[in-house]
Design an enzyme around this catalytic site. Structure first.
Site, PDB file in Angstrom:
ATOM      1  N   CYS A 102       3.278  -5.473   6.346  1.00  0.00           N
ATOM      2  CA  CYS A 102       2.256  -4.525   6.814  1.00  0.00           C
ATOM      3  C   CYS A 102       1.101  -5.242   7.500  1.00  0.00           C
ATOM      4  O   CYS A 102       0.463  -4.687   8.384  1.00  0.00           O
ATOM      5  CB  CYS A 102       1.679  -3.728   5.646  1.00  0.00           C
ATOM      6  SG  CYS A 102       2.874  -2.733   4.776  1.00  0.00           S
ATOM      7  N   HIS A 112       7.050   3.982   4.644  1.00  0.00           N
ATOM      8  CA  HIS A 112       7.278   3.336   5.942  1.00  0.00           C
ATOM      9  C   HIS A 112       8.597   2.574   5.844  1.00  0.00           C
ATOM     10  O   HIS A 112       8.898   2.001   4.787  1.00  0.00           O
ATOM     11  CB  HIS A 112       6.197   2.295   6.261  1.00  0.00           C
ATOM     12  CG  HIS A 112       4.943   2.832   6.877  1.00  0.00           C
ATOM     13  ND1 HIS A 112       3.690   2.385   6.507  1.00  0.00           N
ATOM     14  CD2 HIS A 112       4.740   3.752   7.849  1.00  0.00           C
ATOM     15  CE1 HIS A 112       2.774   3.013   7.231  1.00  0.00           C
ATOM     16  NE2 HIS A 112       3.376   3.840   8.052  1.00  0.00           N
TER      17      HIS A 112
END
Ligand code: ARG
Length: 286
Positions: free
Chosen positions: A279, A181
């Site tokens: 996150c 990511h």
């Protein structure tokens, strides 16, 4: 005739940093565990400690509330162990919530769950047509959205978000599966237009993307492999206070040198799912 000012003191450039309290969404890891493997950090064979994950997460939440952040919570859903990684739940700007559409079946139900929350809270929801994992791959820097692709979010989602947000979206290709990511490889330290400042791991990007980063952010902090491998870049900044993994010591030193106030937290248990500070944090921009 030109004027020469001699003997001037050399100016040390230590930029003034200002923190602005943020509004964020988080999800308590009550059902956190690792039972499937959708990134190299996850090993369903190694045990996880849900109670410890909750304690570590509560510490992060406390840091945010102590900084004056408005912390909103979404109810965790049994059977969705990755729901704690709220950053993936969408991308929110100007009160518009662009919903997530997850790459892997295991996480797909999270998309609608987060969209329901946004709707109930009065956000205008844009239901996504393309695969994208929210702020995991979309980061606002000034008036530009940096967008990751390669492992999760489809490039078509970058164009979709540009349409929805009216912002320029710059695509960056990720090449290292450990940094799947964008928010594991790049950290936004100052998003104020005109003062944009980021940190990143060069090895996580392909050459054309690196060229874009070097050109746009010549003064970026480059983070070493060791700090990146404890997800040090997966941090959250309010413009002055930067909440980071406490084990990312060289990044911490560099942040201080650049005038920031790094605040270390230990999210070792959530690292087992391949996630860290950022996150667990979805910024809500009304
Ligand atoms: N286990 C999760 C996944 O692989 C971790 C997500 C981490 N989130 C993030 N924003 N990088 O999807």
């Amino acid at each position: 005739m030109s004027m020469i000012h001699e003997g001037a003191e050399p100016r040390v450039q230590r930029p003034e940093r200002t923190g602005t309290a943020r509004s964020v969404l988080m999800c308590r890891p009550e059902h956190f565990t690792v039972v499937y493997r959708i990134n190299p950090w996850m090993d369903p064979q190694s045990p996880t400690d849900t109670a410890l994950a909750v304690r570590q997460w509560e510490q992060l939440r406390r840091v945010y509330t102590d900084l004056g952040f408005d912390v909103q919570l979404i109810d965790p859903i049994p059977g969705l162990p990755d729901m704690v990684y709220a950053a993936n739940g969408g991308f929110v700007i100007d009160n518009i919530a662009y919903g997530a559409s997850f790459t892997y079946a295991e996480r797909q139900p999270e998309g609608p769950a987060y969209m329901d929350w946004f709707r109930a809270e009065g956000f205008e929801v844009a239901v996504p047509e393309n695969i994208n994992e929210g702020e995991g791959d979309f980061l606002l820097v000034g008036d530009t959205i940096l967008a990751g692709t390669g492992f999760r979010s489809a490039t078509a989602s970058h164009a979709e978000l540009a349409r929805i947000s009216g912002r320029d979206v710059v695509s960056l290709s990720l090449v290292d599966p450990n940094f799947y990511h964008l928010d594991t490889a790049l950290s936004v330290l100052d998003s104020t237009p005109g003062r944009e400042h980021i940190a990143y791991l060069p090895g996580a990007f392909d050459e054309p993307s690196l060229a874009v980063l070097r050109e746009r952010y010549p003064d970026a902090i480059l983070v070493n492999d060791e700090d990146a491998s404890v997800l040090g870049l997966n941090s959250f900044s309010d413009g002055y206070n930067v909440v980071i993994a406490s084990r990312a010591t060289d990044f911490e030193r560099q942040l201080r040198e650049h005038g920031y106030n790094p605040i270390g937290v230990d999210l070792s248990e959530l690292l087992l799912g391949g996630g860290g500070v950022k996150c667990c944090t979805l910024e809500l921009r009304r």
